[in-house]
Design a protein around this motif. Structure first.
Motif, PDB file in Angstrom:
ATOM      1  N   UNK A 274       0.851  -1.411  -0.086  1.00 31.82           N
ATOM      2  CA  UNK A 274       0.406   0.431   0.298  1.00 31.82           C
ATOM      3  C   UNK A 274       0.570   0.660  -0.139  1.00 31.82           C
ATOM      4  N   UNK A 275       1.724   0.923   1.321  1.00 32.03           N
ATOM      5  CA  UNK A 275       2.718   2.558   0.655  1.00 32.03           C
ATOM      6  C   UNK A 275       3.497   2.521   0.028  1.00 32.03           C
ATOM      7  N   UNK A 276       3.656   1.561  -0.922  1.00 23.10           N
ATOM      8  CA  UNK A 276       4.878   1.465  -1.690  1.00 23.10           C
ATOM      9  C   UNK A 276       3.952   1.934  -3.409  1.00 23.10           C
TER      10      UNK A 276
ATOM     11  N   UNK B 296       5.717  -6.064  -0.402  1.00 24.01           N
ATOM     12  CA  UNK B 296       4.581  -5.459  -0.023  1.00 24.01           C
ATOM     13  C   UNK B 296       6.291  -5.916   1.039  1.00 24.01           C
ATOM     14  N   UNK B 297       6.891  -7.188   1.181  1.00 23.53           N
ATOM     15  CA  UNK B 297       7.479  -7.705   2.293  1.00 23.53           C
ATOM     16  C   UNK B 297       8.556  -8.231   1.887  1.00 23.53           C
ATOM     17  N   UNK B 298       9.479  -6.873   1.159  1.00 18.89           N
ATOM     18  CA  UNK B 298      11.054  -7.468   0.481  1.00 18.89           C
ATOM     19  C   UNK B 298      12.441  -7.049   1.496  1.00 18.89           C
ATOM     20  N   UNK B 299      13.475  -7.497   1.419  1.00 18.00           N
ATOM     21  CA  UNK B 299      14.750  -6.704   1.970  1.00 18.00           C
ATOM     22  C   UNK B 299      15.590  -7.401   1.199  1.00 18.00           C
TER      23      UNK B 299
ATOM     24  N   UNK C 142       4.501 -10.518  -0.636  1.00 22.96           N
ATOM     25  CA  UNK C 142       5.978 -10.296  -0.807  1.00 22.96           C
ATOM     26  C   UNK C 142       5.821  -9.201  -1.721  1.00 22.96           C
ATOM     27  N   UNK C 143       5.764  -9.624  -1.852  1.00 19.36           N
ATOM     28  CA  UNK C 143       5.339  -8.589  -3.758  1.00 19.36           C
ATOM     29  C   UNK C 143       4.047  -8.586  -4.807  1.00 19.36           C
ATOM     30  N   UNK C 144       3.623  -7.773  -5.291  1.00 21.45           N
ATOM     31  CA  UNK C 144       2.308  -7.529  -5.658  1.00 21.45           C
ATOM     32  C   UNK C 144       3.065  -7.348  -7.036  1.00 21.45           C
TER      33      UNK C 144
END
Ligand code: AMP
Ligand code: GLY
Length: 424
Positions: A13-15, A368-371, A384-386
């Motif tokens: 969402x923030x991305x 969404x959730x990566x590093x 993780x990704x969209x």
């Protein structure tokens, strides 16, 4: 002088919010706290938690931020907006009191009753025996909701009395989510959709509607998740952005649901000043409210904001200042997004799996959730990704989207292959 903006949060969402802000001619610099590896390509990430209000406040002052935009409900619920405003800082999001529309189901139900907004019949309980007696006297399925933020796990659709009893035990006797109340609701049927609006006091500017896919697996099987994919359709079939929501449905949802809620919140002395998210259902008796959220939906935002042609900074700033919102212009395109999640999600999963994105990757990607590590991009969360693609029609958007998904290699991700099947 171009503006400096801080986005609070670190998911897909923030991305999408950062991406929309980066298209604004008004914006010169974007920070994101805490952000993620994908956001870091478009904004400067700041290692502060979304609920670290003291830290965020200090950062905002030190860096002369012009506007802060809040993504997650947790930050709103701890009163980040109240604290920033008290310090004379401009911030987009609802006050702690107004966030009750999401953080308390009982508050939301009472507000809807007062404003005659259509929603499932309900009763609120604090006592286990009374709640259990009510369930036994009623019909099944029944819907049991914990009255507070429970990270998306506070809703049980019970098809048997045993399931209902277990849910009531969890929520009222065992304190699984904290002290509290439950709302027991009539079970409604029909397709669900999400209609978000920017709200500034009594002024409501609806966005195009989108549909989320909450279950983990194809065919709406498996456990409830935060959302495994979403889409919004071109205007070819009407103005709502969803072919099964007619223009009349859309007008009804705005005039009889979103507007009366904005008015009731203003009347109560707790006006809205951010995004009002209606989780709605098209039942045989018309459009009804399933839930409200006090923020952008995730993953709906990732497909809706790419269609916004208006300058999002101007919208955020107007709401933050309690001014009239500018009119919104929407691109006439279909947009689809597929979430790639860690195997095991929404249950337990491991992190740190390597992700390769082909150099020829051509769709849009929201992290969404990566590093980022020395060895490259790795998974760092449940979702993780969209992968998001847009095209003139839904089938074309779907083809582009799944072509994008095929260009991502990771041995610990899964995704649904039937996003938007409802309309395809
Ligand atoms: P929520 O966490 O409030 O979004 O609820 C999760 C899901 O439970 C919703 O997306 C619906 O599918 C379902 N649900 C919630 N309330 C009802 C209801 N009154 N009738 C039928 N399904 C419901
Ligand atoms: N997509 C559902 C939510 O944001 O709560």
């Amino acid at each position: 002088m171009r503006k400096k903006v801080l986005v609070v949060g670190g998911g897909g969402r923030e991305h999408a919010i950062v991406d929309a802000l980066s298209r604004s001619v008004q914006v010169g610099k974007i920070y994101c706290a805490p952000g993620n590896a994908g956001i870091a390509e478009q904004a400067e990430c700041v290692p502060l938690k979304d609920t670290d209000v003291d830290g965020l406040l200090a950062f905002t002052k030190e860096n002369a931020i012009d506007l802060t935009v809040v993504g997650p409900e947790a930050a709103l619920a701890v009163g980040i907006v109240d604290r920033f405003r008290a310090a004379g800082l401009k911030i987009f999001g609802h006050t702690q009191a107004a966030t009750a529309i999401e953080s308390s189901k009982d508050f939301a139900k009472r507000l809807m009753a007062g404003a005659k907004v259509p929603t499932a019949a309900y009763q609120t309980f604090t006592d286990f025996d009374e709640a259990w007696a009510y369930v036994q006297a009623g019909s099944l399925p029944t819907v049991i909701k914990y009255d507070g933020l429970a990270a998306g796990k506070g809703v049980v659709v019970a098809t048997t009395a045993a399931e209902a009893e277990a849910a009531l035990r969890d929520m009222l006797l065992d304190g699984r989510y904290g002290e509290g109340k439950v709302v027991i609701e009539e079970f409604l049927t029909g397709p669900e959709f999400s209609l978000m609006a920017f709200v500034s006091g009594r002024q409501v500017r609806p966005m195009v509607a989108a549909q989320d896919h909450k279950r983990a697996f194809d065919g709406d099987a498996g456990p409830n998740t935060g959302g495994m994919g979403a889409y919004t359709e071109s205007f070819a079939t009407g103005k709502s952005g969803l072919s099964f929501i007619t223009d009349e449905d859309y007008d009804f949802a705005v005039a009889k649901i979103l507007q009366p809620v904005a008015d009731a919140m203003a009347d109560a002395g707790t006006p809205l000043s951010g995004v009002l998210y209606g989780g709605l259902m098209k039942t045989p008796d018309g459009i009804k409210v399933i839930e409200f959220n006090a923020r952008f939906g995730d993953p709906e935002t990732e497909v809706v904001l790419p269609r916004l042609e208006s300058d999002v900074y101007e919208v955020f700033e107007a709401a933050a200042e309690g001014r009239m919102l500018p009119a919104l212009r929407w691109k006439d395109a279909s947009v689809m997004g597929v979430v790639m999640a860690s195997k095991g999600y929404p249950g337990s999963y491991t992190k740190g799996a390597a992700i390769q994105i082909a150099p020829s990757f051509s769709a849009r990607i929201y992290h969404m959730g990566t590093k980022k590590t020395d060895d490259g991009l790795v998974t760092a969360g449940g979702r993780v990704l969209m992968v998001v693609a847009e095209a003139p029609t839904m089938p074309a958007a779907a083809r582009l989207c799944y072509a994008g998904v095929a260009q991502i290699t990771c041995d610990n991700l899964f995704y649904r292959k039937d996003i938007a099947k409802y309309v395809l």
